[in-house]
Design a protein around this motif. Structure first.
Motif, mmCIF file in Angstrom:
data_model
loop_
_atom_site.group_PDB
_atom_site.id
_atom_site.type_symbol
_atom_site.label_atom_id
_atom_site.label_comp_id
_atom_site.label_asym_id
_atom_site.label_seq_id
_atom_site.Cartn_x
_atom_site.Cartn_y
_atom_site.Cartn_z
ATOM 1 N N GLY A 143 0.818 -1.214 0.000
ATOM 2 C CA GLY A 143 0.000 0.000 0.000
ATOM 3 C C GLY A 143 0.849 1.261 0.000
ATOM 4 N N ILE A 144 1.952 1.245 0.760
ATOM 5 C CA ILE A 144 2.845 2.403 0.797
ATOM 6 C C ILE A 144 3.508 2.605 -0.558
ATOM 7 C CG2 ILE A 144 4.931 3.348 1.850
ATOM 8 C CD1 ILE A 144 4.198 1.862 4.410
ATOM 9 N N VAL A 145 3.953 1.491 -1.180
ATOM 10 C CA VAL A 145 4.566 1.578 -2.514
ATOM 11 C C VAL A 145 3.571 2.140 -3.520
ATOM 12 C CG1 VAL A 145 5.532 0.227 -4.417
ATOM 13 C CG2 VAL A 145 6.210 -0.280 -2.071
ATOM 14 N N LYS A 146 2.328 1.694 -3.438
ATOM 15 C CA LYS A 146 1.284 2.187 -4.344
ATOM 16 C C LYS A 146 1.048 3.681 -4.144
ATOM 17 C CE LYS A 146 -3.553 1.380 -5.655
ATOM 18 N NZ LYS A 146 -4.786 0.592 -5.349
ATOM 19 N N GLY A 147 0.977 4.120 -2.874
ATOM 20 C CA GLY A 147 0.784 5.540 -2.590
ATOM 21 C C GLY A 147 1.957 6.388 -3.055
ATOM 22 N N LEU A 148 3.185 5.878 -2.849
ATOM 23 C CA LEU A 148 4.367 6.599 -3.304
ATOM 24 C C LEU A 148 4.428 6.667 -4.819
ATOM 25 C CD1 LEU A 148 7.039 5.192 -0.819
ATOM 26 C CD2 LEU A 148 6.138 7.521 -0.890
ATOM 27 N N PHE A 149 3.955 5.615 -5.491
ATOM 28 C CA PHE A 149 3.945 5.595 -6.954
ATOM 29 C C PHE A 149 3.032 6.699 -7.500
ATOM 30 C CE2 PHE A 149 2.050 4.051 -10.963
ATOM 31 C CZ PHE A 149 3.209 3.964 -11.739
ATOM 32 N N LYS A 150 1.868 6.875 -6.870
ATOM 33 C CA LYS A 150 0.950 7.929 -7.310
ATOM 34 C C LYS A 150 1.583 9.313 -7.113
ATOM 35 C CE LYS A 150 -3.277 5.328 -6.268
ATOM 36 N NZ LYS A 150 -4.497 5.269 -5.421
ATOM 37 N N MET A 151 2.245 9.501 -5.974
ATOM 38 C CA MET A 151 2.901 10.771 -5.708
ATOM 39 C C MET A 151 4.074 10.985 -6.654
ATOM 40 S SD MET A 151 4.677 12.037 -2.153
ATOM 41 C CE MET A 151 3.283 11.435 -1.207
ATOM 42 N N SER A 152 4.764 9.898 -6.984
ATOM 43 C CA SER A 152 5.942 9.992 -7.837
ATOM 44 C C SER A 152 5.598 10.409 -9.258
ATOM 45 C CB SER A 152 6.677 8.644 -7.859
ATOM 46 O OG SER A 152 7.109 8.280 -6.563
ATOM 47 N N THR A 166 11.672 6.502 1.909
ATOM 48 C CA THR A 166 10.443 6.533 2.709
ATOM 49 C C THR A 166 10.086 5.158 3.264
ATOM 50 O OG1 THR A 166 9.628 8.338 1.315
ATOM 51 C CG2 THR A 166 8.012 7.228 2.695
ATOM 52 N N LEU A 167 10.348 4.114 2.512
ATOM 53 C CA LEU A 167 9.925 2.768 2.899
ATOM 54 C C LEU A 167 10.523 2.249 4.212
ATOM 55 C CD1 LEU A 167 9.751 0.825 -0.495
ATOM 56 C CD2 LEU A 167 7.880 1.237 1.101
ATOM 57 N N PRO A 168 11.856 2.364 4.437
ATOM 58 C CA PRO A 168 12.429 1.691 5.623
ATOM 59 C C PRO A 168 11.852 2.147 6.948
ATOM 60 C CG PRO A 168 14.030 3.163 4.612
ATOM 61 C CD PRO A 168 12.900 3.031 3.647
ATOM 62 N N LEU A 169 11.717 3.472 7.140
ATOM 63 C CA LEU A 169 11.197 3.959 8.420
ATOM 64 C C LEU A 169 9.742 3.559 8.609
ATOM 65 C CD1 LEU A 169 12.032 5.568 10.896
ATOM 66 C CD2 LEU A 169 11.215 7.640 9.774
ATOM 67 N N SER A 170 8.944 3.597 7.530
ATOM 68 C CA SER A 170 7.538 3.208 7.627
ATOM 69 C C SER A 170 7.397 1.730 7.977
ATOM 70 C CB SER A 170 6.819 3.490 6.297
ATOM 71 O OG SER A 170 6.918 4.847 5.953
ATOM 72 N N ILE A 171 8.240 0.890 7.373
ATOM 73 C CA ILE A 171 8.171 -0.551 7.612
ATOM 74 C C ILE A 171 8.613 -0.885 9.032
ATOM 75 C CG2 ILE A 171 9.179 -2.783 6.961
ATOM 76 C CD1 ILE A 171 9.310 -1.708 4.076
ATOM 77 N N LEU A 172 9.744 -0.320 9.459
ATOM 78 C CA LEU A 172 10.304 -0.689 10.762
ATOM 79 C C LEU A 172 9.523 -0.068 11.918
ATOM 80 C CD1 LEU A 172 14.106 -0.542 9.898
ATOM 81 C CD2 LEU A 172 12.666 -2.556 10.212
ATOM 82 N N ILE A 173 8.922 1.106 11.715
ATOM 83 C CA ILE A 173 8.062 1.679 12.753
ATOM 84 C C ILE A 173 6.814 0.814 12.936
ATOM 85 C CG2 ILE A 173 6.456 3.576 13.190
ATOM 86 C CD1 ILE A 173 9.163 4.289 14.123
ATOM 87 N N SER A 174 6.344 0.191 11.841
ATOM 88 C CA SER A 174 5.150 -0.652 11.900
ATOM 89 C C SER A 174 5.347 -1.882 12.772
ATOM 90 C CB SER A 174 4.735 -1.081 10.487
ATOM 91 O OG SER A 174 4.384 0.030 9.695
ATOM 92 N N VAL A 175 6.595 -2.326 12.941
ATOM 93 C CA VAL A 175 6.867 -3.519 13.756
ATOM 94 C C VAL A 175 7.564 -3.145 15.064
ATOM 95 C CG1 VAL A 175 6.927 -5.101 11.799
ATOM 96 C CG2 VAL A 175 9.019 -3.927 12.470
ATOM 97 N N THR A 176 7.464 -1.883 15.454
ATOM 98 C CA THR A 176 8.094 -1.417 16.693
ATOM 99 C C THR A 176 7.035 -0.919 17.651
ATOM 100 O OG1 THR A 176 10.066 -0.715 15.465
ATOM 101 C CG2 THR A 176 9.804 0.149 17.688
ATOM 102 N N ASN A 177 6.965 -1.534 18.821
ATOM 103 C CA ASN A 177 6.055 -1.070 19.862
ATOM 104 C C ASN A 177 6.570 0.277 20.385
ATOM 105 O OD1 ASN A 177 4.725 -0.662 22.411
ATOM 106 N ND2 ASN A 177 4.138 -2.813 22.353
ATOM 107 N N LEU A 178 5.749 1.301 20.304
ATOM 108 C CA LEU A 178 6.191 2.643 20.674
ATOM 109 C C LEU A 178 6.522 2.766 22.152
ATOM 110 C CD1 LEU A 178 3.850 4.897 18.502
ATOM 111 C CD2 LEU A 178 6.202 4.204 18.077
#
Length: 263
Positions: free
Chosen positions: A70-79, A124-136
């Motif tokens: 989904g993030i890749v798809k959203g970035l593709f539209k912005m790109s 953009t991808l790495p921080l979004s992916i790794l934050i998703s698997v990190t308990n805040l």
């Protein structure tokens, strides 16, 4: 890209990694993306990020791979917008796609546009992916316990991340409410759509202030000002997977720097 920073519980290798290592490696990958000028290396970084999504999805299929797509798809539209903007604005270089007698798309514009798109996606991808698997909560605890950051700053940092999906959900609710009252947001003109959405920011602002006030009150009742590094009873140890992941991030950044020097 709704809810792209929400925590996805799971038991994968990425979930088990040290919270600070995940943030550190994501910064290394972002730095490598901005340092690199090679299309192939940037494409390789993007593929590596997608593989992280596959690994983080795990056997339980926590939803990380779907979120990554989904993030890749959203970035593709912005790109697409950024790429068109680049080829229209940059006039240096040789015209390779002539339009009329005195206008056309240059090779420099196409190259810079493609480079911008790949860099944006790879960074953009790495921080979004790794934050998703990190308990805040774990991230906040490690910032205080390991980096000796004052708790109020760690709390402010993690709260900013936590409130992004909350505000996104609130905005979606406001738009759905307006649609129920007959407002049609499905217009093709982007400027008209922005003009329709801007007035909705006021109720979102009011809702945000209420949430921030209630959160601040709850934090004070739980002894916010008494929290120190000793308040964290959970221990976070560096394992072999953390060292390996860090070495991969360092190697990636070093490789991009060396390639830039050689070229």
């Amino acid at each position: 890209m709704k809810g792209f920073l929400d925590y996805l519980p799971g038991n994968s290798v990425l979930h088990k990694m040290h919270p600070l290592i995940k943030i550190f490696v994501s910064i290394l990958i972002c730095a490598a993306a901005f340092t690199s000028s090679s299309y192939y290396l940037l494409l390789g970084i993007i593929i590596f990020n997608i593989l992280m999504g596959v690994v983080g999805d795990g056997k339980e299929h926590c939803g990380l791979l779907k979120r990554t797509a989904g993030i890749v798809k959203g970035l593709f539209k912005m790109s697409i917008f950024l790429f068109i903007l680049q080829i229209l604005v940059i006039r240096t270089g040789t015209i390779v796609v002539p339009i009329g007698t005195s206008f056309g798309f240059t090779d420099a514009g196409i190259k810079n546009g493609l480079l911008l798109v790949l860099r944006l996606t790879a960074a953009t991808l790495p921080l979004s992916i790794l934050i998703s698997v990190t308990n805040l909560n774990d991230l906040s605890n490690t910032l205080v316990k390991n980096l000796h950051l004052p708790y109020k700053y760690a709390f402010a940092f993690t709260s900013a991340i936590r409130f992004i999906p909350v505000f996104s959900s609130e905005m979606s609710g406001i738009i759905e409410s307006q649609k129920a009252h007959g407002v049609d947001f499905d217009v093709k003109n982007p400027f008209k759509k922005i003009g329709m959405i801007l007035p909705l920011c006021f109720p979102l602002l009011l809702s945000s202030v209420r949430k921030i006030d209630s959160t601040a009150t709850a934090a004070e009742l739980r002894g916010f000002y008494l929290r120190t590094a000793r308040s964290c009873s959970k221990t976070y140890k560096i394992a072999f997977r953390d060292v390996l992941f860090t070495l991969i991030g360092l190697a990636l950044l070093a490789g991009t720097i060396i390639l830039n020097i050689l070229h």
